[in-house]
Motif scaffolding. Structure first.
Motif, PDB file in Angstrom:
ATOM      1  N   ARG A  95       0.835  -1.204   0.000  1.00 56.90           N
ATOM      2  CA  ARG A  95       0.000   0.000   0.000  1.00 56.90           C
ATOM      3  C   ARG A  95       0.871   1.255   0.000  1.00 56.90           C
ATOM      4  O   ARG A  95       1.986   1.259   0.519  1.00 56.90           O
ATOM      5  N   PHE A  96       0.332   2.319  -0.577  1.00 60.88           N
ATOM      6  CA  PHE A  96       1.068   3.571  -0.726  1.00 60.88           C
ATOM      7  C   PHE A  96       1.540   4.086   0.629  1.00 60.88           C
ATOM      8  O   PHE A  96       2.699   4.488   0.796  1.00 60.88           O
ATOM      9  N   GLU A  97       0.642   4.079   1.632  1.00 58.55           N
ATOM     10  CA  GLU A  97       1.006   4.584   2.964  1.00 58.55           C
ATOM     11  C   GLU A  97       2.074   3.706   3.615  1.00 58.55           C
ATOM     12  O   GLU A  97       2.995   4.209   4.269  1.00 58.55           O
ATOM     13  N   ALA A  98       1.953   2.384   3.430  1.00 60.36           N
ATOM     14  CA  ALA A  98       2.968   1.475   3.980  1.00 60.36           C
ATOM     15  C   ALA A  98       4.315   1.698   3.305  1.00 60.36           C
ATOM     16  O   ALA A  98       5.372   1.611   3.951  1.00 60.36           O
ATOM     17  N   CYS A  99       4.289   1.992   2.024  1.00 58.04           N
ATOM     18  CA  CYS A  99       5.520   2.253   1.282  1.00 58.04           C
ATOM     19  C   CYS A  99       6.216   3.507   1.809  1.00 58.04           C
ATOM     20  O   CYS A  99       7.427   3.511   2.037  1.00 58.04           O
ATOM     21  N   LEU A 100       5.434   4.564   2.044  1.00 59.33           N
ATOM     22  CA  LEU A 100       6.007   5.802   2.577  1.00 59.33           C
ATOM     23  C   LEU A 100       6.528   5.602   3.994  1.00 59.33           C
ATOM     24  O   LEU A 100       7.565   6.170   4.363  1.00 59.33           O
ATOM     25  N   THR A 101       5.818   4.796   4.777  1.00 59.38           N
ATOM     26  CA  THR A 101       6.285   4.486   6.137  1.00 59.38           C
ATOM     27  C   THR A 101       7.610   3.742   6.088  1.00 59.38           C
ATOM     28  O   THR A 101       8.523   4.009   6.879  1.00 59.38           O
ATOM     29  N   GLN A 102       7.717   2.807   5.153  1.00 59.50           N
ATOM     30  CA  GLN A 102       8.964   2.064   4.979  1.00 59.50           C
ATOM     31  C   GLN A 102      10.105   3.000   4.611  1.00 59.50           C
ATOM     32  O   GLN A 102      11.220   2.881   5.149  1.00 59.50           O
ATOM     33  N   VAL A 103       9.856   3.934   3.711  1.00 62.54           N
ATOM     34  CA  VAL A 103      10.872   4.919   3.325  1.00 62.54           C
ATOM     35  C   VAL A 103      11.356   5.687   4.554  1.00 62.54           C
ATOM     36  O   VAL A 103      12.565   5.826   4.794  1.00 62.54           O
ATOM     37  N   PHE A 104      10.398   6.177   5.355  1.00 65.19           N
ATOM     38  CA  PHE A 104      10.764   6.988   6.524  1.00 65.19           C
ATOM     39  C   PHE A 104      11.566   6.177   7.541  1.00 65.19           C
ATOM     40  O   PHE A 104      12.607   6.628   8.024  1.00 65.19           O
ATOM     41  N   LEU A 105      11.093   4.974   7.883  1.00 63.28           N
ATOM     42  CA  LEU A 105      11.759   4.185   8.916  1.00 63.28           C
ATOM     43  C   LEU A 105      13.159   3.766   8.488  1.00 63.28           C
ATOM     44  O   LEU A 105      14.114   3.847   9.275  1.00 63.28           O
ATOM     45  N   ILE A 106      13.296   3.322   7.246  1.00 62.44           N
ATOM     46  CA  ILE A 106      14.610   2.869   6.779  1.00 62.44           C
ATOM     47  C   ILE A 106      15.608   4.019   6.754  1.00 62.44           C
ATOM     48  O   ILE A 106      16.726   3.905   7.274  1.00 62.44           O
ATOM     49  N   HIS A 107      15.208   5.146   6.196  1.00 62.59           N
ATOM     50  CA  HIS A 107      16.146   6.266   6.060  1.00 62.59           C
ATOM     51  C   HIS A 107      16.414   6.946   7.401  1.00 62.59           C
ATOM     52  O   HIS A 107      17.560   7.319   7.690  1.00 62.59           O
ATOM     53  N   SER A 108      15.388   7.122   8.225  1.00 62.38           N
ATOM     54  CA  SER A 108      15.604   7.803   9.511  1.00 62.38           C
ATOM     55  C   SER A 108      16.437   6.944  10.455  1.00 62.38           C
ATOM     56  O   SER A 108      17.354   7.448  11.115  1.00 62.38           O
ATOM     57  N   CYS A 109      16.148   5.635  10.523  1.00 60.10           N
ATOM     58  CA  CYS A 109      16.923   4.760  11.416  1.00 60.10           C
ATOM     59  C   CYS A 109      18.354   4.567  10.907  1.00 60.10           C
ATOM     60  O   CYS A 109      19.282   4.424  11.708  1.00 60.10           O
ATOM     61  N   SER A 110      18.545   4.577   9.582  1.00 59.14           N
ATOM     62  CA  SER A 110      19.908   4.521   9.044  1.00 59.14           C
ATOM     63  C   SER A 110      20.687   5.764   9.436  1.00 59.14           C
ATOM     64  O   SER A 110      21.885   5.693   9.756  1.00 59.14           O
ATOM     65  N   SER A 159      11.703  13.333   8.196  1.00 61.92           N
ATOM     66  CA  SER A 159      10.236  13.421   8.143  1.00 61.92           C
ATOM     67  C   SER A 159       9.710  14.005   6.834  1.00 61.92           C
ATOM     68  O   SER A 159       8.648  13.579   6.354  1.00 61.92           O
ATOM     69  N   PRO A 160      10.388  14.986   6.213  1.00 64.15           N
ATOM     70  CA  PRO A 160       9.868  15.507   4.936  1.00 64.15           C
ATOM     71  C   PRO A 160       9.866  14.501   3.794  1.00 64.15           C
ATOM     72  O   PRO A 160       9.107  14.676   2.832  1.00 64.15           O
ATOM     73  N   HIS A 161      10.688  13.452   3.855  1.00 63.49           N
ATOM     74  CA  HIS A 161      10.789  12.503   2.745  1.00 63.49           C
ATOM     75  C   HIS A 161       9.438  11.904   2.332  1.00 63.49           C
ATOM     76  O   HIS A 161       9.094  11.923   1.146  1.00 63.49           O
ATOM     77  N   PRO A 162       8.633  11.371   3.267  1.00 64.19           N
ATOM     78  CA  PRO A 162       7.347  10.816   2.841  1.00 64.19           C
ATOM     79  C   PRO A 162       6.424  11.854   2.206  1.00 64.19           C
ATOM     80  O   PRO A 162       5.689  11.544   1.254  1.00 64.19           O
ATOM     81  N   PHE A 163       6.459  13.080   2.707  1.00 64.15           N
ATOM     82  CA  PHE A 163       5.591  14.126   2.150  1.00 64.15           C
ATOM     83  C   PHE A 163       6.068  14.560   0.770  1.00 64.15           C
ATOM     84  O   PHE A 163       5.259  14.825  -0.133  1.00 64.15           O
ATOM     85  N   PHE A 183      13.803   5.856  -1.283  1.00 62.96           N
ATOM     86  CA  PHE A 183      13.518   7.204  -1.761  1.00 62.96           C
ATOM     87  C   PHE A 183      13.836   7.374  -3.238  1.00 62.96           C
ATOM     88  O   PHE A 183      12.996   7.820  -4.027  1.00 62.96           O
ATOM     89  N   MET A 184      15.038   6.999  -3.650  1.00 63.47           N
ATOM     90  CA  MET A 184      15.429   7.199  -5.038  1.00 63.47           C
ATOM     91  C   MET A 184      14.669   6.281  -5.988  1.00 63.47           C
ATOM     92  O   MET A 184      14.415   6.628  -7.144  1.00 63.47           O
ATOM     93  N   ALA A 185      14.273   5.101  -5.509  1.00 66.93           N
ATOM     94  CA  ALA A 185      13.486   4.190  -6.355  1.00 66.93           C
ATOM     95  C   ALA A 185      12.132   4.796  -6.689  1.00 66.93           C
ATOM     96  O   ALA A 185      11.628   4.647  -7.814  1.00 66.93           O
TER      97      ALA A 185
END
Length: 325
Positions: A95-110, A159-163, A183-185
């Motif tokens: 799902r789109f929202e799950a995809c954005l959540t994945q982007v945020f968690l992976i990049h922020s925790c990295s 946080s701005p990445h998902p938006f 993000f780049m994908a």
């Protein structure tokens, strides 16, 4: 496949493809990925338990190591379950929202992982270059504030990445040529101008991983300068030994991270499957290797591990004796 290309600008779901060109080998690739993931969970959870239950390990270096272990678990657990679902059951829909959540968690925790590496480098700097003030400066309160600052930096800057991704139109395709949402994908499949978003991502990457790496190098320059001015060879070797685990972990983590970052933005002639393999190595291998490196090279952790493990033998013997009686 053509059905997925009939898209609108704001999709409800994306389709993860996995590793392009290697779809037939997905089931075989999933085996080492699954093993590495399970080892990462086991190693980091064991590390957290050992440090929590051993009072002598309640030192700045090991407390920062606990923070790193939590970030490692979150990063790999955010991506790997969906990756295995894709490889095993061909379930690439997300799902789109799950995809954005994945982007945020992976990049922020990295980003948080990078910050914890810097905090650990500062601890080594204080322990070697200013040992008399080490315990006075790195108190529990200071360690907590440093950890909180690293976490807040990751949240605020990422946080701005998902938006930024949510406001993009995806009218070309909803197919993501990757094993997870990155993000780049997502930027690559958007049908709008993305220069500002790419620039923001580049600036954030430099302000976090780039600056952290520069400061870590500076700290080790000062550390080496101090070590090579110690009076005896034994003192120099002992001081170098206290930094060995940290240096190994940094090399294991930063090498695939920088390669993945640079090839995504500048390596246009690198094959897509190489991009994706390195991106997955970056998420999976450091969380598995970090507890192993510290477990093998740190005597306190190693001794505590064997102490916990040795309790299983008398318990097993007692249990068998009770059953026999």
């Amino acid at each position: 496949m053509p059905a997925y290309n009939k898209t609108d600008a704001h999709p409800s779901t994306f389709i993860l493809i996995g590793i392009p060109g290697l779809e037939a080998a997905h089931i075989w690739i999933s085996i080492p990925f699954c093993v590495v993931y399970l080892l990462a969970l086991l190693g980091n959870c064991s590390l957290l338990f050992i440090i929590k239950t051993e009072p002598s390990l309640h030192e700045p270096m090991y407390l920062f190591l606990c923070m790193l272990a939590v970030a490692d678990v979150v990063v790999c657990s955010t991506a790997v379950p969906k990756l295995l679902s894709l490889f095993w059951f061909h379930d690439g829909e997300i799902r789109f929202e799950a995809c954005l959540t994945q982007v945020f968690l992976i990049h922020s925790c990295s980003t948080m992982e990078s910050g914890f590496f810097l905090a650990m480098a500062f601890d080594r700097y204080m322990a070697i270059c200013n040992p008399l003030r080490h315990s006075a400066i790195l108190t529990r309160a200071v360690i907590g504030r440093m950890g909180l600052a690293v976490v807040l930096r990751g949240i605020v800057l990422l946080s701005p990445h998902p938006f930024l991704l949510r406001w993009l139109p995806y009218c070309r395709t909803h197919i993501i040529y990757h094993t997870y949402c990155e993000f780049m994908a997502l930027i690559r499949i958007a049908c709008a101008e993305t220069k500002i978003r790419r620039a923001y991502s580049l600036i954030v990457a430099f302000l976090t991983g780039g600056v952290d790496f520069i400061l870590i190098i500076c700290s080790y320059v000062l550390i080496l300068h101090t070590i090579f001015h110690l009076p005896t060879k034994d003192a120099r070797l002992k001081s170098l030994g206290t930094c060995g685990s940290h240096v190994c972990v940094i090399l294991v983590s930063y090498t695939p991270a920088f390669f993945s970052f640079l090839t995504h933005r500048f390596g246009h002639h690198v094959a897509p499957h190489v991009h994706i393999f390195v991106a997955n190595i970056y998420l999976l291998v450091p969380p598995m290797v970090n507890p192993i490196i510290y477990g093998v090279r740190t005597r306190k952790i190693r001794d505590r591990f064997f102490k916990v493990f040795s309790f299983s033998k008398p318990l097993t013997k007692s249990f068998l004796l009770v059953r026999y009686i």
